[in-house]
Design a protein around this motif. Structure first.
Motif, PDB file in Angstrom:
ATOM      1  N   UNK A 129       0.858  -1.217   0.073  1.00 58.07           N
ATOM      2  CA  UNK A 129      -0.032   0.114   0.020  1.00 58.07           C
ATOM      3  C   UNK A 129       0.714   1.297  -0.220  1.00 58.07           C
ATOM      4  N   UNK A 130       0.296   2.360  -0.244  1.00 58.28           N
ATOM      5  CA  UNK A 130       1.240   3.667  -0.310  1.00 58.28           C
ATOM      6  C   UNK A 130       1.931   3.921   0.940  1.00 58.28           C
ATOM      7  N   UNK A 131       1.284   3.446   2.084  1.00 60.60           N
ATOM      8  CA  UNK A 131       1.899   3.872   3.456  1.00 60.60           C
ATOM      9  C   UNK A 131       3.039   2.641   3.751  1.00 60.60           C
ATOM     10  N   UNK A 132       3.249   1.866   2.721  1.00 61.72           N
ATOM     11  CA  UNK A 132       4.521   0.780   2.904  1.00 61.72           C
ATOM     12  C   UNK A 132       3.726  -0.498   3.601  1.00 61.72           C
ATOM     13  N   UNK A 133       2.603  -0.680   3.668  1.00 61.78           N
ATOM     14  CA  UNK A 133       1.900  -1.643   4.654  1.00 61.78           C
ATOM     15  C   UNK A 133       1.692  -2.686   3.634  1.00 61.78           C
ATOM     16  N   UNK A 134       1.555  -3.868   4.022  1.00 66.58           N
ATOM     17  CA  UNK A 134       1.052  -4.854   3.270  1.00 66.58           C
ATOM     18  C   UNK A 134      -0.448  -5.287   3.460  1.00 66.58           C
ATOM     19  N   UNK A 135      -0.952  -5.191   2.103  1.00 62.70           N
ATOM     20  CA  UNK A 135      -2.620  -5.383   2.141  1.00 62.70           C
ATOM     21  C   UNK A 135      -2.862  -6.777   2.950  1.00 62.70           C
TER      22      UNK A 135
END
Length: 182
Positions: free
Chosen positions: A59-65
């Motif tokens: 995701x844009x925040x660097x988190x994994x969906x």
């Protein structure tokens, strides 16, 4: 500057601004997701944790969906003398943890990770031998000034140790830091 030069510069500027720029369309690769296994066992008491996810876009925040996390897998760690422990799913999707406090890593033993996915696919790691870590000679810190808004200083932490020559050892050092706001 005379009017001819000014007019020439204006025409040049307009020409440059209106120049043709070709848009490049890069192909988007649609790769088959791969299983990603993150984990570690040490000679310290557990619990030991393993994270199972599939490769894919962040995701844009660097988190994994969340849909890339692996749920309902069977995960086991075993050693070369027949000890085996199951890792249970945690509340966070994709995270598994040991619950048997008597299962502790031992230097000199080899460990294997086994994963069976809900669709029946099975993965087994190669045995990995836990090697001894050389003793730490010195731990020290240096106070440094940094240019970071809200925090103008920090400490760089160093560890001195002597590793056996001609070995291909890899070490992971973990440190925790606390910063008090005033």
């Amino acid at each position: 500057m005379d009017k001819t030069k000014v007019l020439s510069l204006v025409c040049l500027a307009v020409l440059l601004l209106n120049s043709c720029i070709d848009e490049v369309q890069l192909p988007i690769r649609n790769e088959t997701p791969k299983l990603v296994v993150e984990g570690m066992i040490t000679n310290e008491p557990g619990p030991y944790r393993v994270r199972l996810t599939y490769s894919g876009e962040f995701l844009s925040a660097g988190e994994l969906p969340p849909e890339l996390s692996v749920s309902n897998a069977e995960v086991f760690i075993s050693d070369d003398v027949g000890n085996r422990t199951r890792l249970l799913s945690l509340r966070n999707p994709g995270f598994y943890e040991t619950t048997d406090s008597s299962f502790v890593g031992r230097v000199g033993r080899s460990y294997t990770l086994s994963v069976r996915l809900p669709d029946g696919r099975r993965y087994v790691s190669k045995p990995e031998k836990m090697l001894p870590v050389p003793p730490i000679d010195t731990v020290y810190a240096e106070f440094v000034t940094i240019n970071n808004p809200g925090r103008n200083y920090a400490y760089d932490i160093y560890i001195d140790t002597r590793d056996a020559p001609n070995t291909r050892d890899y070490y992971r050092w973990t440190a925790y830091s606390y910063h008090l706001h005033r």
